[in-house]
Design a protein around this motif. Sequence first.
Motif, mmCIF file in Angstrom:
data_model
loop_
_atom_site.group_PDB
_atom_site.id
_atom_site.type_symbol
_atom_site.label_atom_id
_atom_site.label_comp_id
_atom_site.label_asym_id
_atom_site.label_seq_id
_atom_site.Cartn_x
_atom_site.Cartn_y
_atom_site.Cartn_z
ATOM 1 N N VAL A 21 4.208 2.528 -22.829
ATOM 2 C CA VAL A 21 4.577 1.423 -21.931
ATOM 3 C C VAL A 21 4.711 1.956 -20.510
ATOM 4 O O VAL A 21 5.225 3.062 -20.298
ATOM 5 C CB VAL A 21 5.927 0.791 -22.379
ATOM 6 N N TRP A 22 4.243 1.169 -19.538
ATOM 7 C CA TRP A 22 4.410 1.564 -18.131
ATOM 8 C C TRP A 22 5.812 1.216 -17.646
ATOM 9 O O TRP A 22 6.290 0.108 -17.861
ATOM 10 C CB TRP A 22 3.402 0.818 -17.237
ATOM 11 N N THR A 23 6.469 2.166 -17.000
ATOM 12 C CA THR A 23 7.717 1.849 -16.302
ATOM 13 C C THR A 23 7.474 2.145 -14.822
ATOM 14 O O THR A 23 7.006 3.234 -14.476
ATOM 15 C CB THR A 23 8.906 2.691 -16.819
ATOM 16 N N CYS A 24 7.766 1.150 -13.985
ATOM 17 C CA CYS A 24 7.398 1.248 -12.566
ATOM 18 C C CYS A 24 8.616 1.147 -11.670
ATOM 19 O O CYS A 24 9.597 0.459 -11.994
ATOM 20 C CB CYS A 24 6.440 0.118 -12.193
ATOM 21 N N SER A 25 8.532 1.849 -10.533
ATOM 22 C CA SER A 25 9.543 1.643 -9.491
ATOM 23 C C SER A 25 9.324 0.243 -8.930
ATOM 24 O O SER A 25 8.244 -0.329 -9.065
ATOM 25 C CB SER A 25 9.389 2.695 -8.382
ATOM 26 N N ASP A 26 10.369 -0.353 -8.329
ATOM 27 C CA ASP A 26 10.172 -1.726 -7.839
ATOM 28 C C ASP A 26 10.450 -1.840 -6.340
ATOM 29 O O ASP A 26 11.178 -2.700 -5.889
ATOM 30 C CB ASP A 26 11.012 -2.727 -8.643
ATOM 31 N N ASP A 27 9.845 -0.912 -5.573
ATOM 32 C CA ASP A 27 9.937 -1.011 -4.115
ATOM 33 C C ASP A 27 9.144 -2.240 -3.661
ATOM 34 O O ASP A 27 8.127 -2.588 -4.257
ATOM 35 C CB ASP A 27 9.331 0.239 -3.442
ATOM 36 N N VAL A 28 9.642 -2.878 -2.594
ATOM 37 C CA VAL A 28 8.909 -4.016 -2.040
ATOM 38 C C VAL A 28 7.884 -3.468 -1.058
ATOM 39 O O VAL A 28 8.204 -2.635 -0.211
ATOM 40 C CB VAL A 28 9.871 -4.990 -1.329
ATOM 41 N N CYS A 29 6.636 -3.897 -1.185
ATOM 42 C CA CYS A 29 5.548 -3.264 -0.436
ATOM 43 C C CYS A 29 5.146 -4.064 0.795
ATOM 44 O O CYS A 29 5.340 -5.272 0.860
ATOM 45 C CB CYS A 29 4.314 -3.138 -1.333
ATOM 46 N N TYR A 30 4.553 -3.356 1.738
ATOM 47 C CA TYR A 30 3.913 -4.007 2.883
ATOM 48 C C TYR A 30 2.768 -4.871 2.367
ATOM 49 O O TYR A 30 2.128 -4.537 1.367
ATOM 50 C CB TYR A 30 3.335 -2.950 3.833
ATOM 51 N N GLY A 31 2.513 -5.969 3.041
ATOM 52 C CA GLY A 31 1.360 -6.802 2.694
ATOM 53 C C GLY A 31 0.221 -6.511 3.649
ATOM 54 O O GLY A 31 0.453 -6.202 4.816
ATOM 55 N N ILE A 78 -2.082 -0.699 16.209
ATOM 56 C CA ILE A 78 -0.995 -1.198 17.049
ATOM 57 C C ILE A 78 0.168 -1.534 16.129
ATOM 58 O O ILE A 78 0.020 -2.315 15.187
ATOM 59 C CB ILE A 78 -1.437 -2.451 17.831
ATOM 60 N N GLU A 79 1.300 -0.928 16.404
ATOM 61 C CA GLU A 79 2.475 -1.123 15.549
ATOM 62 C C GLU A 79 3.618 -1.654 16.403
ATOM 63 O O GLU A 79 3.925 -1.091 17.450
ATOM 64 C CB GLU A 79 2.862 0.225 14.925
ATOM 65 N N ALA A 80 4.200 -2.772 15.979
ATOM 66 C CA ALA A 80 5.299 -3.376 16.735
ATOM 67 C C ALA A 80 6.615 -3.135 16.018
ATOM 68 O O ALA A 80 6.646 -2.932 14.799
ATOM 69 C CB ALA A 80 5.050 -4.870 16.906
ATOM 70 N N SER A 81 7.705 -3.168 16.796
ATOM 71 C CA SER A 81 9.016 -2.848 16.218
ATOM 72 C C SER A 81 9.539 -3.960 15.312
ATOM 73 O O SER A 81 10.564 -3.797 14.658
ATOM 74 C CB SER A 81 10.032 -2.571 17.340
ATOM 75 N N SER A 114 5.642 -6.108 7.177
ATOM 76 C CA SER A 114 6.722 -5.517 6.376
ATOM 77 C C SER A 114 7.237 -6.562 5.376
ATOM 78 O O SER A 114 7.055 -7.769 5.577
ATOM 79 C CB SER A 114 7.847 -5.014 7.276
ATOM 80 N N PRO A 115 7.883 -6.097 4.293
ATOM 81 C CA PRO A 115 8.259 -7.006 3.203
ATOM 82 C C PRO A 115 9.173 -8.156 3.629
ATOM 83 O O PRO A 115 9.194 -9.186 2.966
ATOM 84 C CB PRO A 115 8.980 -6.087 2.207
ATOM 85 N N HIS A 116 9.926 -8.004 4.740
ATOM 86 C CA HIS A 116 10.868 -9.092 5.067
ATOM 87 C C HIS A 116 10.160 -10.360 5.547
ATOM 88 O O HIS A 116 10.795 -11.389 5.733
ATOM 89 C CB HIS A 116 11.949 -8.622 6.052
ATOM 90 N N TYR A 117 8.829 -10.289 5.719
ATOM 91 C CA TYR A 117 8.076 -11.498 6.067
ATOM 92 C C TYR A 117 7.589 -12.259 4.834
ATOM 93 O O TYR A 117 6.921 -13.284 4.966
ATOM 94 C CB TYR A 117 6.868 -11.141 6.938
ATOM 95 N N LYS A 118 7.913 -11.769 3.642
ATOM 96 C CA LYS A 118 7.429 -12.431 2.410
ATOM 97 C C LYS A 118 7.817 -13.914 2.399
ATOM 98 O O LYS A 118 8.994 -14.251 2.561
ATOM 99 C CB LYS A 118 8.005 -11.749 1.172
ATOM 100 N N GLY A 119 6.814 -14.762 2.216
ATOM 101 C CA GLY A 119 7.069 -16.202 2.127
ATOM 102 C C GLY A 119 7.400 -16.868 3.442
ATOM 103 O O GLY A 119 7.717 -18.060 3.478
ATOM 104 N N LYS A 120 7.346 -16.108 4.547
ATOM 105 C CA LYS A 120 7.754 -16.676 5.840
ATOM 106 C C LYS A 120 6.600 -16.802 6.819
ATOM 107 O O LYS A 120 6.809 -17.092 7.988
ATOM 108 C CB LYS A 120 8.840 -15.788 6.473
ATOM 109 N N VAL A 121 5.372 -16.516 6.374
ATOM 110 C CA VAL A 121 4.231 -16.561 7.300
ATOM 111 C C VAL A 121 3.238 -17.635 6.863
ATOM 112 O O VAL A 121 3.306 -18.158 5.750
ATOM 113 C CB VAL A 121 3.529 -15.188 7.410
#
Length: 331
Positions: free
Chosen positions: A55-65, A174-177, A195-202
């Motif tokens: 069985v696969w066991t995975c870390s659950d970091d939230v990733c960049y899209g 180009i990378e913004a803060s 970054s992950p904090h934009y999930k569902g907000k764009v």
Amino acid sequence: TECVSGCVCPEGLFDDGRGGCVEQKDCPCFHNNEWYSSGDKIKVDCNTCTCQKGVWTCSDDVCYGTCMIYGSGHYNTFDGKFYDFDGSCEYVATQDFCGDKNSSGSFSIITENVPCGTTGVTCSKAIKMFLGVSSQVMKTLSNRSATPLPAILEVIPEFEIFYWNRTVGLYLVIEASNGVMLIWDKKTSIFIKLSPHYKGKVCGLCGNFDDKANNDFTTRSGLQETNPLNFGNSWKQSPMCPDVTQEIKPCDLKPHRKSWAEKECSIIQSEVFKICHSKVNPHPYYEACVHDACSCDSGGDCECFCSAVAAYAQECIKAEACVFWRTPDIC
């Protein structure tokens, strides 16, 4: 084909699906048509998965899209929906100004698409990146003249958004803060990373980044569409631009280019990319490559072909399948 105990193996041992019998702790795992031994690790997006007892066991970091816009009107949204849209206008690629007209946000990325070739397909000629709540100040990247960028874009009353730019290989980054990154090949390929904090907000042509591809065709007015043309038309910036009413098939318009295009693009489905085929489906990228190679009929044939193959290679790298496909003869 799974790790099961029973009539094939002695009591207490399990069929490993590869013709052997193993203890439960040594059961292999299956992923993308390949078997992995117990203890093997694979990368899935930004997470690491380990095979344990079958069985696969995975870390659950939230990733960049990542959203990709490349070639003549190909889009791969943050949630992995692949579609074509050949509009000639300025369109919202992605922004966090969603909902009503007074909604606040911190960025907006606009793509200006123009016809390339004579078949009517369009390519992204310029990208405008608005940063900040007021979004009045912007930086335009045009593949005619890439100008040096200042270190700070705009100071806004509430806070400041800084951005940095650097060149990495063929790409300008180009990378913004505020967690927005734009990667551009100075031609027709653009990668937007959020970054992950934009999930569902764009919202915009890149979809809504909520891990569900089936609702990516959400129009500017918030309706769900099934037709990519209606969806794309809703995100145009100027009502003066004509709506796209039909999908362009350049190989039908230029049949004499079709066999050349199919021959060149077959590299995507060849042995060269074999290690990637099980990780990233090559078919949509092959189709897009043939489409672009047929449509680039006013010079730059090879550039169109190379951009299309590079787009698949980029997805392979993300899936940890490095392919060295460029040669002195190819791109």
